[in-house]
Design a protein around this motif. Structure first.
Motif, short mmCIF file in Angstrom:
data_model
loop_
_atom_site.label_atom_id
_atom_site.label_comp_id
_atom_site.label_asym_id
_atom_site.label_seq_id
_atom_site.Cartn_x
_atom_site.Cartn_y
_atom_site.Cartn_z
N UNK A 48 7.12 -6.02 -7.46
CA UNK A 48 6.78 -5.61 -8.82
C UNK A 48 8.01 -5.70 -9.72
N UNK A 49 7.80 -6.07 -10.97
CA UNK A 49 8.91 -6.18 -11.92
C UNK A 49 9.50 -4.81 -12.25
N UNK A 50 8.62 -3.83 -12.42
CA UNK A 50 9.02 -2.46 -12.76
C UNK A 50 7.80 -1.57 -12.56
N UNK A 51 7.92 -0.30 -12.93
CA UNK A 51 6.81 0.62 -12.72
C UNK A 51 5.61 0.29 -13.62
N UNK A 91 12.65 6.76 -7.00
CA UNK A 91 11.67 7.75 -6.54
C UNK A 91 10.57 7.09 -5.72
N UNK A 92 10.08 5.99 -6.24
CA UNK A 92 8.99 5.27 -5.57
C UNK A 92 9.45 4.75 -4.21
N UNK A 93 10.63 4.13 -4.18
CA UNK A 93 11.12 3.57 -2.92
C UNK A 93 11.40 4.67 -1.90
N UNK A 94 11.96 5.79 -2.35
CA UNK A 94 12.21 6.90 -1.42
C UNK A 94 10.91 7.42 -0.84
N UNK A 95 9.89 7.62 -1.70
CA UNK A 95 8.62 8.15 -1.23
C UNK A 95 7.91 7.17 -0.30
N UNK A 116 0.83 -1.20 0.00
CA UNK A 116 0.00 0.00 0.00
C UNK A 116 0.87 1.25 0.00
N UNK A 117 1.95 1.24 0.75
CA UNK A 117 2.86 2.40 0.77
C UNK A 117 3.48 2.63 -0.61
N UNK A 118 3.85 1.55 -1.28
CA UNK A 118 4.42 1.65 -2.63
C UNK A 118 3.39 2.21 -3.60
N UNK A 119 2.17 1.70 -3.53
CA UNK A 119 1.11 2.17 -4.44
C UNK A 119 0.78 3.64 -4.20
N UNK A 120 0.67 4.02 -2.95
CA UNK A 120 0.37 5.41 -2.62
C UNK A 120 1.48 6.33 -3.09
N UNK A 121 2.73 5.92 -2.85
CA UNK A 121 3.87 6.72 -3.29
C UNK A 121 3.85 6.89 -4.81
N UNK A 123 10.69 -2.85 -3.51
CA UNK A 123 9.78 -2.58 -4.62
C UNK A 123 9.90 -3.71 -5.64
N UNK A 124 11.13 -4.09 -5.96
CA UNK A 124 11.34 -5.16 -6.94
C UNK A 124 10.88 -6.53 -6.43
#
Length: 182
Positions: A51-54, A35-39, A13-18, A47-48
């Motif tokens: 998910x494979x990628x964005x 960017x996603x992981x920092x946010x 959920x944190x990854x999706x929200x970011x 993240x990986x």
């Protein structure tokens, strides 16, 4: 069904929200996994791990909401048009950040809209057989495409405009129109 670890759900959920927040701030092409992981305040490897990628993240988010809408359909579509549309409108309102981001993003909109339209079209095919001859002599395919595109278009405009009317109002007006079509 195996029990899902709450930490995993919280991380996803944190990854999706970011990701959604970043999509609202910058062009999709310029968003990086860093960017996603920092946010999200997680490591890139986390993240990986999920998910494979964005692009995979975007696809999974769209797929998740379409699946939730399908589950909602199973019981909402037993209601009259106005009540069923209100259930969906309230869902869109609850998940406004996701839907407004999907409709505002040049990169995400075509994929999201296509999957959403496909979902609505399939549902309307089933509704068409309940019309009691209202549209005799007209092509079923044409009726379904017209109704589905009108429905999606109105909801899309409502979301893009910031949901200026409450779900109950949009449901009543759109429900009356859908009853006339199907």
């Amino acid at each position: 069904m195996p029990k899902v670890d709450r930490r995993v759900v919280k991380t996803q959920q944190a990854i999706k929200t970011a990701f959604l927040e970043l999509m609202g701030e910058k062009n999709f092409d310029h968003i990086t996994i860093q960017d996603i992981s920092d946010r999200a305040n997680v490591n890139r490897s986390t993240v990986y791990l999920h998910y494979l990628d964005k692009y995979d993240l975007l696809d999974k988010m769209i797929e998740g909401h379409v699946n939730e809408l399908k589950e909602t359909s199973e019981w909402a579509c037993q209601e009259e048009w106005v009540d069923a549309i209100q259930i969906f409108a309230e869902y869109f309102q609850t998940h406004y950040l996701f839907f407004s981001t999907m409709l505002a993003s040049k990169e995400a909109t075509p994929s999201f809209r296509s999957k959403f339209l496909e979902y609505v079209t399939e549902g309307f095919k089933e509704e068409l057989h309940k019309t009691n001859g209202k549209n005799d002599g007209l092509s079923e395919d044409m009726i379904v495409k017209f109704a589905a595109n009108a429905y999606v278009g109105v909801l899309e405009s409502w979301i893009k405009d910031g949901m200026p009317t409450p779900p109950k109002v949009i449901a009543k007006e759109l429900g009356i129109l859908m009853e006339r079509i199907l």
